[in-house]
Design an enzyme around this catalytic site. Structure first.
Site, PDB file in Angstrom:
ATOM      1  N   GLU A   3      -1.591  -8.807 -15.998  1.00  0.00           N
ATOM      2  CA  GLU A   3      -2.830  -8.744 -15.230  1.00  0.00           C
ATOM      3  C   GLU A   3      -3.808  -7.847 -15.985  1.00  0.00           C
ATOM      4  OE1 GLU A   3      -4.074  -8.026 -10.589  1.00  0.00           O
ATOM      5  OE2 GLU A   3      -2.508  -6.782 -11.450  1.00  0.00           O
ATOM      6  N   LYS A  43      -2.213   7.097   2.489  1.00  0.00           N
ATOM      7  CA  LYS A  43      -2.364   7.813   1.220  1.00  0.00           C
ATOM      8  C   LYS A  43      -3.304   6.986   0.356  1.00  0.00           C
ATOM      9  CE  LYS A  43      -0.481   7.710  -2.752  1.00  0.00           C
ATOM     10  NZ  LYS A  43      -1.701   8.002  -3.569  1.00  0.00           N
ATOM     11  N   PRO A  44      -4.581   7.375   0.281  1.00  0.00           N
ATOM     12  CA  PRO A  44      -5.519   6.631  -0.565  1.00  0.00           C
ATOM     13  C   PRO A  44      -5.259   6.938  -2.028  1.00  0.00           C
ATOM     14  CG  PRO A  44      -6.610   8.550   0.358  1.00  0.00           C
ATOM     15  CD  PRO A  44      -5.227   8.522   0.959  1.00  0.00           C
ATOM     16  N   CYS A  76      -7.542  -7.861  -7.730  1.00  0.00           N
ATOM     17  CA  CYS A  76      -6.231  -8.501  -7.819  1.00  0.00           C
ATOM     18  C   CYS A  76      -6.344 -10.020  -7.829  1.00  0.00           C
ATOM     19  CB  CYS A  76      -5.344  -8.045  -6.671  1.00  0.00           C
ATOM     20  SG  CYS A  76      -6.043  -8.322  -5.036  1.00  0.00           S
ATOM     21  N   GLU A 107       1.042  -6.337  -1.165  1.00  0.00           N
ATOM     22  CA  GLU A 107       0.051  -7.193  -1.829  1.00  0.00           C
ATOM     23  C   GLU A 107      -0.062  -6.657  -3.246  1.00  0.00           C
ATOM     24  OE1 GLU A 107      -2.898  -8.190  -3.752  1.00  0.00           O
ATOM     25  OE2 GLU A 107      -4.161  -7.141  -2.290  1.00  0.00           O
ATOM     26  N   LEU A 108       0.560  -7.388  -4.184  1.00  0.00           N
ATOM     27  CA  LEU A 108       0.750  -6.869  -5.535  1.00  0.00           C
ATOM     28  C   LEU A 108      -0.122  -7.599  -6.542  1.00  0.00           C
ATOM     29  CD1 LEU A 108       4.633  -6.486  -5.284  1.00  0.00           C
ATOM     30  CD2 LEU A 108       2.847  -4.854  -4.640  1.00  0.00           C
ATOM     31  N   GLY A 137      -1.337  -2.822  -4.594  1.00  0.00           N
ATOM     32  CA  GLY A 137      -1.379  -2.206  -5.912  1.00  0.00           C
ATOM     33  C   GLY A 137      -0.602  -3.020  -6.917  1.00  0.00           C
ATOM     34  N   SER A 138      -0.146  -2.370  -7.954  1.00  0.00           N
ATOM     35  CA  SER A 138       0.526  -3.077  -9.040  1.00  0.00           C
ATOM     36  C   SER A 138       1.923  -3.521  -8.636  1.00  0.00           C
ATOM     37  CB  SER A 138       0.616  -2.170 -10.266  1.00  0.00           C
ATOM     38  OG  SER A 138       1.563  -1.144 -10.061  1.00  0.00           O
ATOM     39  N   TRP A 145      -7.621   1.836  -5.638  1.00  0.00           N
ATOM     40  CA  TRP A 145      -8.964   2.375  -5.869  1.00  0.00           C
ATOM     41  C   TRP A 145     -10.038   1.292  -5.993  1.00  0.00           C
ATOM     42  CZ3 TRP A 145     -10.131  -0.118 -10.264  1.00  0.00           C
ATOM     43  CH2 TRP A 145      -9.090  -0.408 -11.157  1.00  0.00           C
ATOM     44  N   ASN A 146      -9.637   0.036  -6.190  1.00  0.00           N
ATOM     45  CA  ASN A 146     -10.668  -0.964  -6.519  1.00  0.00           C
ATOM     46  C   ASN A 146     -11.485  -1.404  -5.305  1.00  0.00           C
ATOM     47  OD1 ASN A 146      -8.311  -2.222  -5.593  1.00  0.00           O
ATOM     48  ND2 ASN A 146      -8.725  -4.107  -6.708  1.00  0.00           N
TER      49      ASN A 146
END
Length: 506
Positions: free
Chosen positions: A407, A196-197, A308, A274-275, A252-253, A172-173
Site C-alpha cells: 500500500e 486512542k487517537p 486506505c 479496517e486495515l 490502520g495498517s 491520522w489520515n
C-alpha cells in the site's frame, strides 16, 4: 486568552491569531468528562507536518492512565446501557448539530495537524458528521426478532444487547471521521469507549469530544487517552487485553492490525478491523474516459494519496491507454497543487511525517531502479519542505516490484496496460488486500461480472468516491474484519441474546 493558556508555539500562535474559530484547541486528555494530564505529567509535541513546528504539547499517557480510563468506561456502561434508544438518538443528533456549527474550527485543527488542505478538512467534517446523524437514526432501529417456534407452547425471541466497553484506535489520515464513524455506532448500540487517537493527530479527537460533552454525552461514555509513539505499544496492549474491554475497533495498517488481533485473541474479544488496501482502478474501452480521469483524481490524490481506499494500481485497456495517460497528466498538472494546507489554491498538502515520506519515496526509487519509468513527479518539492512529494505517474511496473504489492499511501499512480477482463481480474486480485476497487465501463454485464469476480469488499462502478454513512464500509482478506457505516456498523457493537419463553400454555 485561550491561545495563550494552552501554550501553543509562537509560530503557530501567529497563524491562529488570524482565526476566530480555534476555541476547540485543547492540550489535555479527556477522561470522565474532565480535562486531565498524564499521571506522570509527561507530555509530547504535536507537530504541523508542513514545517514540523510544534502546535502544542499533549499528555503522554501510559498503561496506568489507559487502565484508569477503561475503568471509568466500564463503570459508566452499567448505567449507559439502560439509557433508552430514543435518548441516545437525541444526544447523537445534538453532537452532529454542534459539529456542523463548528465546522470551520474543526477543519482548521485538522489542517494544522494532518496537513490536508482546508477545503478537504471541511469536507472531512461534513463526512464525519454524517455518521453522527446516521447513527442517531440507527439507534432506534437496532431491532430484535420473534422467530416462529417449533413448539406450540414456546416463543423464541432474539434481542440485541450492547457489548460493553470498546477500545477505539484511530489513524491520522481522517482524524475526525474515523472517530465519529466508530463512536457514533457504538453509542447508538449503548456501549462506552476509550479512544486512542494517532499520536500525529490527537487535537482533532480532543476537539470532537469537547463538542460531545457540550451535546450532553454523559460522563464516562467517551474517554480519550493521548500518548506518544514510545508509549503506544503499552497503551495499545492494555486497550486490547484489559478484561473490561469487550471489543477492539481499529483502523490502520495490516501489520499493526495483526498485532492487535493477536492481543485481542487472548480474551476472545470482538474485533472490528479496517486495515490496509491496494485498490485497483480499472478502465475498459467502453468507459467515459473524461469521467474516468476526473474520478481518478479523487480516487488517487484525495488527501495526497493518504487514504486506505486510495487507488494504487491503474489497469487501463490498451485501446484507451494513451488517451487516459494524456488526460491524466493534464489533470494532474492543473489540479495537483502542492503547498501548506491553509494556503489558498492548494489541493495537496505534505505527507504526514518523515517515516511516511521515506516510505513513499523509497517505493518509487526501488521501482525505478528495477525498470519502472517515471512519466511525471517522483521527487520531493524541496522548496516547500521535506515532506511535499510531487504527484507521480509510473509505468512499466511489474508484479515483482515492491510498489505493486505494498500500500503506497502517497500521491503515486502506477499504470498498467491490459488486454482483457481475464487478465485484469487476475492482476487486480493478486494482492493480500481486499478493501476497495474501481471499475469504469458502460457495459452493464461487464460491470456485474467485475463486481462479482473482484476480491474486494467494496466495488465502485464509474465513481472514484464510494464511502458514505449509509453503506457498509469494509474489506476482505487482509483488509479487515467487520463493517462500519450502515445499520451493520451499529450491529457490530451488539450481541444477540436468545430468550426462550416456555410453558405459555400453563
Amino acid at each position: 486568552m485561550e491561545l495563550l493558556r494552552i501554550g501553543v508555539s509562537r509560530n503557530f500562535r501567529i497563524y491562529l491569531n488570524h482565526s476566530r474559530q480555534m476555541h476547540l484547541l485543547k492540550d489535555k486528555a479527556f477522561v470522565n468528562n474532565e480535562w486531565v494530564s498524564a499521571r506522570s505529567n509527561a507530555v509530547f509535541p504535536v507537530l504541523n507536518p508542513a514545517d514540523d513546528s510544534v502546535i502544542t504539547n499533549v499528555p503522554d499517557m501510559d498503561a496506568s492512565d489507559a487502565k484508569n480510563a477503561i475503568q471509568v468506561a466500564a463503570d459508566t456502561f452499567k448505567t449507559w446501557q439502560d439509557v433508552t434508544a430514543k435518548e441516545r438518538s437525541i444526544i447523537l443528533r445534538r453532537w452532529y448539530d454542534l459539529c456542523e456549527q463548528n465546522k470551520d474550527s474543526l477543519a482548521e485543527i485538522i489542517t494544522a495537524e494532518s496537513g490536508k488542505p482546508l477545503s478537504e478538512a471541511a469536507g472531512e467534517v461534513t463526512y464525519g458528521s454524517s455518521f453522527l446523524s446516521w447513527f442517531s437514526e440507527c439507534a432506534r432501529h437496532l431491532n430484535g426478532e420473534v422467530i416462529p417456534s417449533p413448539w406450540p407452547n414456546k416463543q423464541i425471541i432474539l434481542t440485541r444487547q450492547p457489548l460493553g466497553v470498546v477500545s477505539i484506535i484511530t489513524p491520522w489520515n481522517f482524524p475526525f471521521a474515523m472517530i465519529t464513524r466508530k463512536v457514533g455506532a457504538l453509542m447508538a448500540a449503548g456501549c462506552t469507549c476509550v479512544i486512542k487517537p494517532s499520536e500525529d493527530t490527537p487535537l482533532t479527537a480532543l476537539a470532537a469530544v469537547e463538542l460531545a460533552e457540550k451535546a450532553g454525552v454523559p460522563k464516562g461514555v467517551i474517554n480519550v487517552v493521548t500518548c506518544s509513539r514510545k508509549n503506544a505499544p503499552a497503551v495499545g496492549s492494555v486497550l486490547c487485553e484489559d478484561n473490561h474491554v469487550k471489543c477492539i475497533s481499529f483502523t490502520g495498517s495490516t501489520v499493526v492490525g495483526k498485532i492487535l488481533y493477536q492481543q485481542a485473541a487472548k480474551g476472545i474479544k470482538r474485533v472490528s478491523l479496517e486495515l490496509g488496501g491496494n485498490a485497483p482502478f480499472i478502465v475498459f474501452p467502453s468507459a467515459d474516459i473524461q469521467n474516468a480521469v476526473e474520478q481518478a483524481m479523487l480516487a488517487k490524490f484525495r488527501n495526497n494519496g493518504q487514504a486506505c481506499v486510495g487507488a494504487n494500481r491503474f489497469f487501463i485497456h490498451e485501446d484507451v491507454y494513451d488517451k487516459f495517460i494524456a488526460l491524466f497528466k493534464e489533470h494532474i498538472s492543473k489540479g495537483c497543487v502542492l503547498g501548506r494546507g491553509n494556503q489558498k489554491g492548494v489541493s495537496c498538502g505534505p505527507l504526514i511525517n518523515n517515516e511516511q515520506a521515506k516510505k513513499v519515496s523509497g517505493l518509487v526509487d526501488d521501482a525505478v531502479k528495477k525498470g519502472a519509468r517515471k512519466i511525471m513527479g517522483g521527487e520531493f518539492d524541496t522548496t516547500l519542505g521535506n515532506k511535499f512529494y510531487k504527484s507521480t505517474i509510473l509505468t512499466d511496473v511489474t508484479p515483482e516490484m515492491n510498489i505493486f504489492r505494498e500500500e503506497i499511501f502517497g500521491p503515486v499512480a502506477q499504470i498498467f496496460k491490459i488486454k482483457s477482463e481475464e487478465e485484469v481480474v487476475k492482476l487486480a486480485n493478486d494482492t493480500n488486500g481486499g478493501l476497495a476497487a474501481y471499475v469504469f465501463t458502460k457495459d452493464l454485464g461487464q460491470a456485474f461480472r467485475m463486481s462479482r469476480k473482484l476480491e474486494f469488499g467494496m466495488v465502485a462502478i464509474n465513481d472514484g468516491i464510494l464511502s458514505t454513512a449509509e453503506a457498509a464500509f469494509g474489506g476482505i482478506k487482509e483488509s479487515g474484519i467487520g463493517r462500519e457505516g450502515s445499520l451493520h456498523g451499529a450491529q457490530e457493537y451488539t450481541d444477540i441474546k436468545y430468550t426462550l419463553m416456555s410453558a405459555l400454555d400453563k
